[in-house]
Design a protein around this motif. Structure first.
Motif, mmCIF file in Angstrom:
data_model
loop_
_atom_site.group_PDB
_atom_site.id
_atom_site.type_symbol
_atom_site.label_atom_id
_atom_site.label_comp_id
_atom_site.label_asym_id
_atom_site.label_seq_id
_atom_site.Cartn_x
_atom_site.Cartn_y
_atom_site.Cartn_z
ATOM 1 N N GLN A 22 -7.894 81.490 69.263
ATOM 2 C CA GLN A 22 -6.742 80.680 69.534
ATOM 3 C C GLN A 22 -5.686 81.364 69.991
ATOM 4 O O GLN A 22 -5.283 82.389 69.240
ATOM 5 C CB GLN A 22 -6.432 79.624 68.507
ATOM 6 N N VAL A 37 -9.501 68.565 63.777
ATOM 7 C CA VAL A 37 -8.143 69.128 63.832
ATOM 8 C C VAL A 37 -7.454 68.546 65.194
ATOM 9 O O VAL A 37 -8.028 68.358 66.387
ATOM 10 C CB VAL A 37 -8.304 70.618 63.946
ATOM 11 N N ALA A 63 -5.182 69.719 68.217
ATOM 12 C CA ALA A 63 -4.686 70.924 68.619
ATOM 13 C C ALA A 63 -3.275 70.863 69.179
ATOM 14 O O ALA A 63 -2.622 71.944 69.402
ATOM 15 C CB ALA A 63 -5.750 71.258 69.980
ATOM 16 N N ILE A 69 -1.746 76.957 63.815
ATOM 17 C CA ILE A 69 -2.725 77.822 63.146
ATOM 18 C C ILE A 69 -2.709 79.039 63.859
ATOM 19 O O ILE A 69 -2.561 79.281 65.051
ATOM 20 C CB ILE A 69 -4.074 77.178 63.588
ATOM 21 N N SER A 93 -6.200 81.145 60.269
ATOM 22 C CA SER A 93 -7.224 80.217 59.622
ATOM 23 C C SER A 93 -8.123 79.866 60.400
ATOM 24 O O SER A 93 -7.986 79.449 61.796
ATOM 25 C CB SER A 93 -6.529 79.147 58.845
ATOM 26 N N SER A 94 -9.235 79.305 60.078
ATOM 27 C CA SER A 94 -10.180 78.767 60.841
ATOM 28 C C SER A 94 -9.732 77.323 61.209
ATOM 29 O O SER A 94 -8.991 76.821 60.315
ATOM 30 C CB SER A 94 -11.579 78.714 60.406
ATOM 31 N N ASN A 95 -9.963 76.857 62.483
ATOM 32 C CA ASN A 95 -9.387 75.539 62.917
ATOM 33 C C ASN A 95 -10.780 74.463 62.617
ATOM 34 O O ASN A 95 -10.870 73.652 63.672
ATOM 35 C CB ASN A 95 -8.948 75.407 64.234
ATOM 36 N N GLU A 126 1.562 78.373 58.247
ATOM 37 C CA GLU A 126 0.455 77.608 59.120
ATOM 38 C C GLU A 126 0.747 76.026 58.632
ATOM 39 O O GLU A 126 1.097 75.858 57.601
ATOM 40 C CB GLU A 126 -0.798 78.266 58.890
ATOM 41 N N ILE A 172 -1.766 72.882 59.456
ATOM 42 C CA ILE A 172 -3.135 72.462 60.155
ATOM 43 C C ILE A 172 -2.956 70.907 59.841
ATOM 44 O O ILE A 172 -3.056 70.585 59.020
ATOM 45 C CB ILE A 172 -4.056 73.197 59.663
ATOM 46 N N ARG A 209 -4.955 67.317 60.837
ATOM 47 C CA ARG A 209 -6.119 66.638 61.024
ATOM 48 C C ARG A 209 -5.928 65.288 61.017
ATOM 49 O O ARG A 209 -5.091 64.572 60.017
ATOM 50 C CB ARG A 209 -6.929 66.950 60.218
#
Length: 549
Positions: free
Chosen positions: A273, A413, A415, A420, A423-425, A530, A532, A534
């Motif tokens: 990303q 998640v 966008a 982010i 970290s993994s999304n 960060e 995140i 969701r």
């Protein structure tokens, strides 16, 4: 053999001073033994943790950067010293340049590898795990229980002229700032220099990034990172700057790093990303809020205009109903008068003994009276006039309340929200009960209304995550803080001060957990590294475990 750090304290400073003029960029050179400086080390108290008021992604990655030291010992005598930089790719694994530690491969019985982190109070012994001389990459493992915050690789395309930062331990800075020999082995923050990516190139079959961030002897093996703190490459060498030419630096690309790590069987975290800085995210959120405000304002103006038009239309219809009512009332009165007249004629015909005409007059009087009554009863009522709801009215009508979202949930998640960086999304699934029990084991704290929150403090990783779940709209927000070691230790002390309860309805346990959450929150910066976001909807699938503390 003496412990490595006792040896460092005796030899490190004089060797750096002796090799300053002749060491290559990696700082690797043979030196003559020299006597230690006759100065006693000056102990200093560690400063208290200070909350960071601005988001610095590069500073967060600096936690992963280490100094890599090699010491060659023959028959108990130091015969060589070198140092470079590196970064953690896993809690116990470090990436550096091959030329920084190649002597450890050639003379494994005589060369000691030391890893000095950027924070803390001690360093660690290292063991060479893998080396690729063509790519100029090496992988080192910490052998005495050390753990470091791993860095994240950026696997997406690197744009020319994008801002980059070189992190590491240039020897000329060491020499300029060292006050005593312990300064050379004391953990401290790396030096950061900024520049831009000039181009990418293939050098001896290896992909590399060409940039102009300043690096010097000792920077070898250190990471080149973007504005979000993701690793773009490993700084390896610099071009010559003869006759006033500008020097350029070369970093082994993430493509080569990834291939090297996969060949070594080393797992790592990579994200593709694009980088959104904190300022860009704030500007995006402000623009989104402004757009939403404009849309609400436009919708409210349209609704007001629609209401005004509806009111005017309703007034017109009521005026028309009033006129119609007046006309009907006049007709009813006229009919009632005719009925009275017909009744009088019936009486007259009765006195004249004219029965046939009398019956006709009575029937007429009754019919006219009935029609007059019906007209009176059915007269229009202006206040009973109503308008049918229009689509605009339906759009602004209050929404039907949605029940809180509990049970098994699937959370995707967003966008277009949050931020982010490292970290993994990934999407996640979870279960939550109306009492705040998540996945049957983790108790969340009620935060008012349908809000539930919990702060996750892992025992080893240097990351704190604040989670807030709004059951009213299914919004799940994880705010991650990448904290320095001192702050992380203070947070862990608060966590350990109160036992972590499993799911419970005990008021005392919930109150203690709430107090602990408040105490931890006071140690955290105001802004996370960060965020995140969701959105959660009902999901029939069983929930996967969330991260444990």
């Amino acid at each position: 053999m003496r412990p490595i750090f006792a040896m460092f304290a005796v030899i490190l400073a004089p060797m750096l001073l002796a090799s300053a003029g002749a060491a290559p960029m990696a700082g690797k050179s043979a030196v003559s033994p020299a006597s230690a400086a006759n100065r006693a080390p000056m102990p200093q108290a560690a400063p208290p943790p200070t909350p960071v008021e601005r988001i610095d992604d590069v500073a967060a990655t600096e936690r992963s950067v280490v100094r890599v030291v090699t010491i060659a010992v023959v028959n108990g005598q130091v015969v060589g010293f070198g140092h470079g930089s590196g970064f953690a790719i896993a809690p116990n694994r470090v990436v550096t340049n091959a030329h920084v530690v190649e002597n450890a491969q050639e003379y494994p019985q005589n060369v000691i590898i030391g890893i000095i982190p950027s924070e803390g109070t001690r360093g660690y012994r290292g063991r060479l795990v893998a080396m690729d001389r063509q790519r100029d990459l090496a992988l080192i493992e910490l052998t005495d229980g050390g753990r470091l915050p791993p860095a994240t690789l950026y696997s997406g395309p690197v744009q020319q002229r994008s801002l980059v930062y070189a992190l590491g331990y240039p020897g000329n800075v060491d020499l300029a700032t060292a006050r005593n020999m312990e300064d050379f082995i004391r953990p401290r923050s790396p030096v950061a220099s900024d520049g831009i990516v000039s181009t990418s190139d293939t050098i001896n079959g290896v992909d590399a990034l060409v940039h102009d961030a300043d690096i010097a002897r000792g920077n070898s093996g250190g990471p080149l990172v973007d504005a979000c703190g993701r690793v773009l490459g490993v700084n390896s060498f610099i071009s010559r700057a003869d006759d006033g030419d500008s020097p350029f630096s070369f970093a082994v690309s993430v493509r080569e790093i990834s291939a090297f790590l996969r060949a070594a069987g080393q797992s790592f975290t990579a994200i593709a990303q694009g980088c959104i800085t904190a300022e860009q995210a704030a500007a995006r959120d402000a623009a989104s809020a402004s757009d939403a405000a404009r849309q609400r304002s436009a919708a409210e103006a349209a609704a007001a205009a629609q209401r005004q038009a509806s009111a005017e239309r309703l007034q017109q219809l009521r005026h028309a109903a009033e006129r119609s009512r007046d006309n009907v009332m006049a007709l009813a009165i006229a009919l009632f008068g005719a009925a009275i007249l017909a009744g009088a004629m019936a009486i007259l015909y009765q006195s004249q003994q004219r029965p046939r005409q009398q019956r006709i007059a009575m029937i007429a009087a009754g019919g006219l009276a009935l029609v007059s009554l019906i007209a009176f009863l059915l007269r229009p009522d202006p206040w009973a006039v109503r308008l049918e709801p229009s689509p605009a009215d339906a759009a602004i009508a209050p929404a039907t309340p949605v029940p809180p979202r509990f049970g098994s949930l699937s959370c995707r998640v967003r966008a277009d929200a949050g931020r982010i960086t490292v970290s993994s999304n990934e999407d996640l699934t979870m279960t939550i009960t109306p009492a705040g029990c998540v996945n049957g084991r983790t108790q969340y704290v009620a935060a008012g209304g349908n809000l539930w929150s919990r702060t996750l403090v892992p025992e080893m990783d240097a990351t704190v995550t604040q989670i807030q779940y709004d059951a009213g709209n299914g919004r799940y927000v994880a705010r991650r803080f990448l904290l320095p070691l001192e702050t992380m230790e203070a947070v862990r002390r608060q966590r350990q001060a109160v036992a972590t309860p499993a799911c419970t309805n005990d008021p005392a346990a919930l109150e203690a957990l709430s107090r602990r959450e408040t105490a931890i929150a006071q140690l955290l910066p105001r802004q996370p590294n960060e965020e995140i976001v969701r959105d959660c909807v009902a999901a029939p699938a069983p929930a996967a475990p969330l991260p444990r503390e």
